[in-house]
Every structure is written in structure tokens, then in C-alpha cells.
Design an enzyme around this catalytic site. Sequence first.
Site, PDB file in Angstrom:
ATOM      1  N   ASN A  60     -55.871  53.061  74.959  1.00 12.89           N
ATOM      2  CA  ASN A  60     -56.911  53.156  74.251  1.00 12.89           C
ATOM      3  C   ASN A  60     -56.924  54.310  73.217  1.00 12.89           C
ATOM      4  OD1 ASN A  60     -58.853  53.615  77.411  1.00 12.89           O
ATOM      5  ND2 ASN A  60     -58.669  51.931  75.924  1.00 12.89           N
ATOM      6  N   ASP A  72     -64.576  48.624  83.481  1.00 18.88           N
ATOM      7  CA  ASP A  72     -64.650  47.947  82.242  1.00 18.88           C
ATOM      8  C   ASP A  72     -65.920  47.349  81.813  1.00 18.88           C
ATOM      9  OD1 ASP A  72     -63.491  46.666  80.041  1.00 18.88           O
ATOM     10  OD2 ASP A  72     -62.857  45.010  81.000  1.00 18.88           O
ATOM     11  N   GLY A  73     -66.316  47.263  80.602  1.00 22.80           N
ATOM     12  CA  GLY A  73     -67.556  46.734  79.839  1.00 22.80           C
ATOM     13  C   GLY A  73     -68.462  47.888  79.422  1.00 22.80           C
ATOM     14  N   SER A 101     -56.835  54.594  79.140  1.00 23.85           N
ATOM     15  CA  SER A 101     -55.458  54.059  79.576  1.00 23.85           C
ATOM     16  C   SER A 101     -54.452  54.394  78.116  1.00 23.85           C
ATOM     17  CB  SER A 101     -55.525  52.641  79.374  1.00 23.85           C
ATOM     18  OG  SER A 101     -55.980  52.072  78.059  1.00 23.85           O
ATOM     19  N   SER A 131     -54.436  44.940  84.492  1.00 22.34           N
ATOM     20  CA  SER A 131     -54.311  45.907  83.341  1.00 22.34           C
ATOM     21  C   SER A 131     -53.262  46.907  83.546  1.00 22.34           C
ATOM     22  CB  SER A 131     -55.572  46.549  82.771  1.00 22.34           C
ATOM     23  OG  SER A 131     -56.332  45.188  82.265  1.00 22.34           O
ATOM     24  N   GLU A 143     -49.628  45.473  98.072  1.00 25.65           N
ATOM     25  CA  GLU A 143     -50.377  44.232  98.150  1.00 25.65           C
ATOM     26  C   GLU A 143     -51.718  44.342  98.237  1.00 25.65           C
ATOM     27  OE1 GLU A 143     -48.607  40.676 100.138  1.00 25.65           O
ATOM     28  OE2 GLU A 143     -46.921  41.554 100.094  1.00 25.65           O
TER      29      GLU A 143
END
Length: 313
Positions: A87, A39-40, A84, A217, A228
Site C-alpha cells: 500500500n 478488500d473493496g 500492507s 495476499s 491450514e
Amino acid sequence: MLSLVRERVGERFQAAYSRVLEREIDDERVPSHVAVIQDGNRRYARKRGDDPHEGHQAGAQTTEQVLEWCADLGVEELTLYAFSTENFDRPADEREHLFDLLANKLREFANVDEIHDREVRIRALGEVSRLPERVRDAVDYADRRTRGYDSFTLNVAVAYGGRAELLGAARDVARAVESGDLAADEVDVDAVADRLYADPVRDVDLIIRTGGDERTSNFLPWHANGNEAAVFFCTPYWPEFSKVDFLRAVRTYESRERSWRRARAERALALVRAFGGVELDEARAVLARLREYLPEGSREGLDVESEDGKAAD
């Protein structure tokens, strides 16, 4: 001049800190499967006054580095959230740049000597049929070129959505039951897992997300939530993600694993103490394992007495 000096000092500090972190990593507890939400890229480009596609291009360079860091550390599988299902809602010109980048990088990775030297298997996870032909062709090319490798797996999640993946698997199970190919009482974990986007995919041990947001997300819910997985959130945008950030993520995973091992050992110890009449040989085996994980102060009462009243070794 001053900014250049600061940059060089910063680089030396990062290199030194990286070496310190590498020494702290336990080679026997490295995560087998790391999944990354990259991300970013757009915010990185915006900060620099660039177009979004330049941020994605810069992020692709980070992707190459992370692949190398994982392989060097002993990670066996890496999954990258490249595109994704959400997107598809981005502006058309940005989508096209992303599709071009994906197609080019998949072909480039499949042709790099290091990929073949390390025997890296490249495959796509997601609704590949929704992608443009040039991307589908690149996915097929990378798969064909690396299909015989099994030393390291690189999964590229494209047109991927976790809910869509689970929904598709559930529908496939329902159709199999309806057609008589699968009995209702035969529906189990394997029946679902076999109908996910790719099989086999290892359970995810560690999820890394860059860019400052603290959410996963809809990413690999079956493989991550069911296991987990540890999660490491960090603020650098993906193009700024460094080896120090990566090693800190791995260290976070190892710290969590040690904590879990200790908790499991303490629960087992409580059971052994509660049921003192267990078979002696079985108790000895359990307690030998417990000693490895418990701190010194918690080991009182771990000795099991033999029939002659002496403590067992």
C-alpha cells in the site's frame, strides 16, 4: 417508494436469515482467531461515485461491527489487514487519508467504553517504524490504554507483509546463531515464532476476504498456512460486508472442522482395525472418541471384545 419498500424487505430478510444462521452455529466450535482481508473499499467508492477516502471511511464502520460480532460469538482474537507494505505504492493523497484514518480510529477505539468493558487488547502487527509519526503515536496510545487486557485481542496489521515478517525472523535467528546466543541445533518453531512481529499470536483458524478476489495476499503465512486455516471468499466489498456474510464464514469453518474430525476418526479406526492386538483399555478409549465423529453407517466393527468374548461397553 418502491425502492424503499424493497430495501426494508431486504433488511427484514437479512435479519431473519441472520437469526437462522446464528442458531446453526456450534458454540463449542467457534474459531478462536479470525483474520480479515478488508478488500473493496476503493471499488465501493468508485461504484458510488465517491472519492477513495470515503470508501475507506465506510469500511471503518464495518470494522467496528465485525469486532462486535466476533466478541459476541466468542471469537478470542481478530486480525485486520489494514495497510500492507504494498500500500506504500498507492498515490500520496490516498496514503495520507489512510494514515489519518488509521491514526483517528486507533485512538477512537482505545477510548471507546465498550473496548474497556470487553477488555479488548489492541496492538499493531507490522513494520510500524515505516509509518508516519501520527500513526506511530496512535499505535503507542492504543497499546498503552489496553495493555492490561486479555479477554479479546484486536491485531491491526499495518505496514504488514508476510514475506517480510518471515524474512525478518530468519535474519534474527541467523544473527543469534552467529553471535552464539542460539545454537544451530536449537533452531525450532519457537525460535522463529518468538521473532515474529508480535508474540503471542494464536494460530489463525479462519481467513475472510471480501471484494471477490480469491487469494490470501501474503497475509499471516506463519500463523495461517501452518495451521491450514479455513478460507472464506465473498463478493461484497468490505463496506457492504454483513452479519450474514460473517456467519456464513463461521459456518464454513465449522463445516470444514467437522469434515476434518471425521477424516481423522476414520483414519484412526482403520489403524485400530489393522492392529487388533492393541491393549484393550487403550482401544476402548480411542473407540469411545471415534463414535462421536463417525456417521451411523461407519460404526460397524467399533466394538472391542473383552476377554470373556462379550462386547465392551
